[in-house]
Write a protein that holds these residues in place. Sequence first.
Motif, short mmCIF file in Angstrom:
data_model
loop_
_atom_site.label_atom_id
_atom_site.label_comp_id
_atom_site.label_asym_id
_atom_site.label_seq_id
_atom_site.Cartn_x
_atom_site.Cartn_y
_atom_site.Cartn_z
N ARG A 1 -10.50 5.59 -1.68
CA ARG A 1 -10.67 4.45 -0.86
C ARG A 1 -9.82 3.28 -0.85
NH1 ARG A 1 -17.26 4.27 -0.28
NH2 ARG A 1 -16.76 4.73 -2.60
N VAL A 2 -9.75 2.84 -2.04
CA VAL A 2 -8.89 1.50 -2.42
C VAL A 2 -8.13 1.82 -3.52
CG1 VAL A 2 -10.45 -0.03 -1.55
CG2 VAL A 2 -10.72 0.34 -3.97
N LYS A 3 -7.14 1.07 -3.72
CA LYS A 3 -6.09 1.40 -5.09
C LYS A 3 -6.78 0.28 -6.24
CE LYS A 3 -3.85 3.59 -2.45
NZ LYS A 3 -4.35 4.90 -2.08
N GLU B 1 -14.16 -3.95 3.09
CA GLU B 1 -12.93 -3.52 3.43
C GLU B 1 -11.87 -4.06 2.80
OE1 GLU B 1 -13.17 -3.70 7.83
OE2 GLU B 1 -14.05 -1.86 7.81
N LEU C 1 -16.24 -2.52 -1.45
CA LEU C 1 -15.69 -1.57 -0.31
C LEU C 1 -16.30 -1.93 0.95
CD1 LEU C 1 -16.01 1.61 -2.59
CD2 LEU C 1 -13.99 0.52 -2.06
N LEU D 1 0.83 -1.21 -0.09
CA LEU D 1 0.05 -0.18 0.14
C LEU D 1 0.89 1.22 0.07
CD1 LEU D 1 -2.77 -0.98 2.44
CD2 LEU D 1 -2.79 -0.99 0.02
N ASP E 1 -8.39 -3.63 0.17
CA ASP E 1 -7.58 -2.79 -0.07
C ASP E 1 -7.23 -2.34 -1.43
OD1 ASP E 1 -6.79 -2.30 3.03
OD2 ASP E 1 -6.20 -4.40 2.45
N LEU E 2 -7.37 -3.39 -2.23
CA LEU E 2 -7.10 -2.95 -3.90
C LEU E 2 -8.48 -3.76 -4.63
CD1 LEU E 2 -4.10 -4.25 -2.46
CD2 LEU E 2 -3.25 -3.28 -4.68
N GLU F 1 -6.34 -7.69 -2.11
CA GLU F 1 -6.98 -7.64 -3.48
C GLU F 1 -8.08 -8.18 -3.85
OE1 GLU F 1 -5.45 -7.77 -7.96
OE2 GLU F 1 -3.90 -7.13 -6.52
#
Length: 285
Positions: A208-210, A171, A168, A11, A173-174, A135
């Motif tokens: 919020r995420v990648k 929760e 999302l 991240l 991250d990607l 991810e």
Amino acid sequence: MPPSGTSNKTLQILEAAEQHGYGVLAAIAYNVEHITALVRAAESRRSPLILQLFPSTLVQLPSLVYAASAACKGASVPISLHLDHAQDENQIRKVVETMPFDSIMVDMSHHEHHENLQKTQELTKLCHQKGIAVEAESGRINGGEDGIADTGELEALFTSPEEVEEFLGVEIDLLAPSIGNIHGDYPPAGPKLDFDRLRSIREQINGRVKIALHGTNDFSPELTKDCIAAGTAKVNVNKLLLECWSKFLKENAHLSIVQIIDQGIEVLQKETERWMVICGSAGRC
């Protein structure tokens, strides 16, 4: 809670890429030679890198993950270690407890939508307890790669705004969206991506995420740059880089093993450096 962008290496790498508008190669490695070439390229070009292994490699070469981890930790530039397309729940649980990955793609896309979300949420919580970033794939990206379940018999689904919000909500991250990209080779007409959808997803997630882009076989430099400009931070590459390695081996089988290793590493390093320049990550470290 998800790992913070200040403590998780994957991240951290992608946060910097997103802030400064470049993409980071997330490159598959199948052996020590690949790892050596990729890391040398990153150090030569002063570029961040995400080093990726497939779940099948953990079975075929159990010690490779530790060689990869050592290479990441010993590098003079930021390099993280990622497990791509992890589809076996039992294997994921073992990896989380025993292996030094910074991030894992929890790929439950071969399940129907509700089950995909449920399993992803459960495994994401487990990963986050160990500080591992997660991810996940929204929609469904058709095709298959080495050691990955082929979703060709399942209907391809483009990522919708509703799906983005649902993922999302678990929760992650990607996010790896489906925008017309496929795993494996494209038909003769080449890739046809929905850039309006990609830009809309970027606007919707609002940092919020990648965003991770899968299915880059047959991509041109121009198409790759367009994807980065539209919001992609993580650029997954397999054949796009490794085709030069395979071609070299086929054409130079007459050489000694030492020559093949030395020259093959050099060929792959140069090709990786070229793509680091294309993605804009060269000179960022």
